[in-house]
Design an enzyme around this catalytic site. Structure first.
Site, short mmCIF file in Angstrom:
data_model
loop_
_atom_site.label_atom_id
_atom_site.label_comp_id
_atom_site.label_asym_id
_atom_site.label_seq_id
_atom_site.Cartn_x
_atom_site.Cartn_y
_atom_site.Cartn_z
N CYS A 127 -6.06 -2.99 1.30
CA CYS A 127 -6.05 -3.13 2.76
C CYS A 127 -7.45 -3.17 3.38
CB CYS A 127 -5.19 -2.03 3.38
SG CYS A 127 -4.61 -2.39 5.05
N GLU A 181 0.83 -1.21 0.00
CA GLU A 181 0.00 0.00 0.00
C GLU A 181 0.87 1.27 0.00
OE1 GLU A 181 -3.82 1.83 2.49
OE2 GLU A 181 -2.69 0.13 3.30
N LYS A 212 -9.01 3.20 -3.31
CA LYS A 212 -9.51 2.55 -2.10
C LYS A 212 -10.90 3.04 -1.73
CE LYS A 212 -7.64 1.53 2.56
NZ LYS A 212 -6.48 1.79 3.42
#
Length: 440
Positions: free
Chosen positions: A151, A45, A115
Site C-alpha cells: 500500500c 493488505e 511494510k
C-alpha cells in the site's frame, strides 16, 4: 526457462478479527485461482486479520492467533502445490510488530516482506502499531522476478526503488485503500510516478467492503512497465482478477471504459450500508422518513443495498408536518416496496410540554421545542432498533453536520450515517435517484 506466469488478485471482503472466516475466504479464492491456471495469488493488505484491526494490534494474543491462522492457512493451501499465495497479516518478531505479507507454497512460508512506509494521517494510525522495515523481498516464478510492496510503500519512491535494485520486474502490492471521489485516478497517477517510473510492472490488489466508517472500493488493477493499464477489476464487489506476464511483460486484457452506471458517492454509501448488517449480524435498517430529499435518498440507497424486505421506513408526523410530506413519504415507500408505519409524535410532545410548563413559564417558543420534537423521533427510532435489532440509518448530510444544523440525541441518533460525506449540493444531485423512486 519458462517465461509465462499468470497472476491472480483476490479482491475480497474480509472481516476484522474473523480469522477463521478470512482463512476460508482466502482458500476459496486460492481454489478458484488454481482452477484458472494461476501461478501466483495476491491477497489484500492484512487480509488474514482484516483491515484495519486497530487496537487489536496492541494485544499479544491477537498476534499469536494470527500466527496460528497463518499456519492453518498454509496447511489448507498445501494441495495447491503449484500456487504461490501472497497473504497479508500482522507479524510479531523479536519484540517488534510489522504489517507483513508472506509468500506461502506447499504448506510453508517461503519469505516475508514487511511494510516500510507507515501512514499516519487522515484515517490511518499505523505508526501507533507497527515498526517500519526496509528489507526488500523478491521471488521468482517461471523466470519472472516479483517484488512486494504494501500500500503506502508505493506512494513514495524508496520501496519500489529497493525492489527494483533487488531484481524485481513486477511489483505485487496488497492494499487496504479507502474510497473517496476521484481516488482511483489518483492511485493510477501515483503508481505511474513511483512504480512504472522505475520500469516496474505492477499488480495492485485492493480490498472491498467496509469497516466502521471506512469503505473500500476494490478496483484492483495491473499496469505494465510503461504505465499502461493492462487489467482492472470492478468496483465494490468481490472479484478474481487474472493478469498474464511473459518475461515480465503484462499482456493487456480487455479494459472497460472509465465511468460507472451510478454515482460514485451514492455507491460508496450503498457499499457501507450493505456491509453493516452482514458484518455485524444485524437483520436490517430503519430509516426515519420525512418526505425530504435526504431521507428519500437514504431510503433509496438502503433498499438498493439491503433489499426492501430488510428496510423499515417510519414516518413520525407532528402538527407542523405538511400534508405533502406525508404524501411523498408514503408514495416513495410504496414505489420502493418498503413497509412504512406512522408514529405520530404530537401526543408525546404535548406530555413533555406539560412537564416543562412550569420551568418554561414566560419563555417564548424557540429551537428548544423544535429540538424536543427531533429527540422524540430519535427516541422512537432507537426503541424500534433496540427491540428489533435493526440499525437506524441517520439521514443528515455533511453540510448540516458541519454547521451544527442537527439535533444531538435527535436526528443525529442512529448507528450509521449513510450520506454523512455528501455535501448538501451533492445530496441534491441525488434528486434524480429519489425522483426516480418517487416516480416508480
Amino acid at each position: 526457462m519458462m517465461s509465462h506466469v499468470r497472476v491472480a488478485v483476490a479482491q475480497i471482503n474480509v472481516t476484522v478479527g474473523d480469522l477463521q472466516g478470512n482463512v476460508r475466504r482466502i482458500v476459496d479464492f486460492a481454489d478458484r485461482a488454481a482452477a484458472a491456471g494461476a501461478d501466483v495469488l495476491v491477497t489484500t493488505e492484512l487480509a488474514l486479520s482484516g483491515y484495519p484491526p486497530e487496537d487489536l494490534l496492541l494485544r499479544r494474543s491477537f498476534y499469536e492467533a494470527c500466527d496460528a491462522a497463518l499456519t492453518r492457512l498454509a496447511a489448507e493451501l498445501t494441495p495447491l502445490r503449484d500456487l504461490h499465495v501472497l497473504v497479508g497479516h500482522p507479524l510479531a518478531r523479536e519484540g517488534r510488530h510489522f504489517n507483513a505479507a508472506s509468500l506461502l507454497r506447499q504448506g510453508v512460508v517461503l519469505g516475508t516482506y514487511c511494510k516500510h512506509d507507515l501512514p499516519n494521517y487522515d484515517v490511518f494510525d499505523e505508526q501507533r502499531y507497527f515498526t517500519p522495515d526496509n528489507r526488500p523481498f523478491v521471488f521468482e516464478v517461471n523466470g519472472t522476478r516479483f517484488g512486494v510492496n504494501i500500500c503506502e510503500d508505493t506512494w513514495y519512491s524508496y520501496a519500489p526503488e529497493c525492489a527494483r535494485a533487488a531484481g524485481a520486474q513486477v511489483l505485487l502490492v496488497p492494499n487496504g485503500s479507502p474510497f473517496h471521489l476521484g481516488k482511483q485516478a489518483t492511485r493510477l497517477d501515483v503508481m505511474r510516478q513511483h512504480v512504472s517510473g522505475h520500469g516496474l510492472a505492477l499488480v495492485y490488489a485492493n480490498q472491498v467492503g467496509g469497516q466502521d466508517e471506512l469503505v473500500f472500493d476494490g478496483a484492483s488493477f495491473a499496469l505494465d512497465a510503461q504505465g499502461t493499464l493492462a487489467a482492472i477489476a470492478p468496483q465494490f464487489e468481490e472479484h478474481l482478477l487474472l493478469v498474464d506476464f511473459d518475461q515480465g511483460v503484462a499482456a493487456r486484457a480487455d479494459v472497460p471504459a472509465a465511468g460507472a452506471a451510478r454515482g460514485a458517492g451514492v455507491r460508496r454509501a450503498e457499499a457501507g450500508c450493505a456491509r453493516l448488517p452482514g458484518q455485524e449480524r444485524l437483520p436490517g435498517g430503519i430509516v426515519g422518513l420525512s418526505g425530504g430529499i435526504d431521507s428519500a435518498l437514504t431510503l433509496a440507497v438502503a433498499c438498493d443495498a439491503l433489499g426492501p424486505d430488510r428496510v423499515r421506513a417510519v414516518m413520525m408526523p407532528s402538527q407542523f408536518t405538511a400534508e405533502m410530506s406525508g404524501v411523498d413519504a408514503r408514495q416513495l415507500a410504496h414505489n420502493l416496496g418498503v413497509s412504512i408505519e406512522e408514529l405520530p409524535i404530537q401526543p408525546a410532545f404535548e406530555v413533555l410540554r406539560t412537564a416543562l410548563a412550569r420551568p418554561f413559564r414566560g419563555a417564548a417558543w424557540d429551537t428548544t421545542e423544535e429540538n424536543i420534537q427531533a429527540r422524540i423521533r430519535g427516541l422512537l427510532l432507537m426503541a424500534l432498533s433496540n427491540k428489533s435489532g435493526s440499525i437506524v440509518l441517520t439521514t443528515g448530510n455533511k453540510s448540516e453536520m458541519a454547521v451544527g444544523y442537527c439535533t444531538l440525541y435527535g436526528d443525529m441518533a442512529g448507528g450509521f450515517a449513510v450520506i454523512k460525506d455528501l455535501l448538501k449540493d451533492a445530496g441534491l444531485r441525488g434528486r434524480a435517484l429519489s425522483q426516480h423512486a418517487l416516480a416508480g
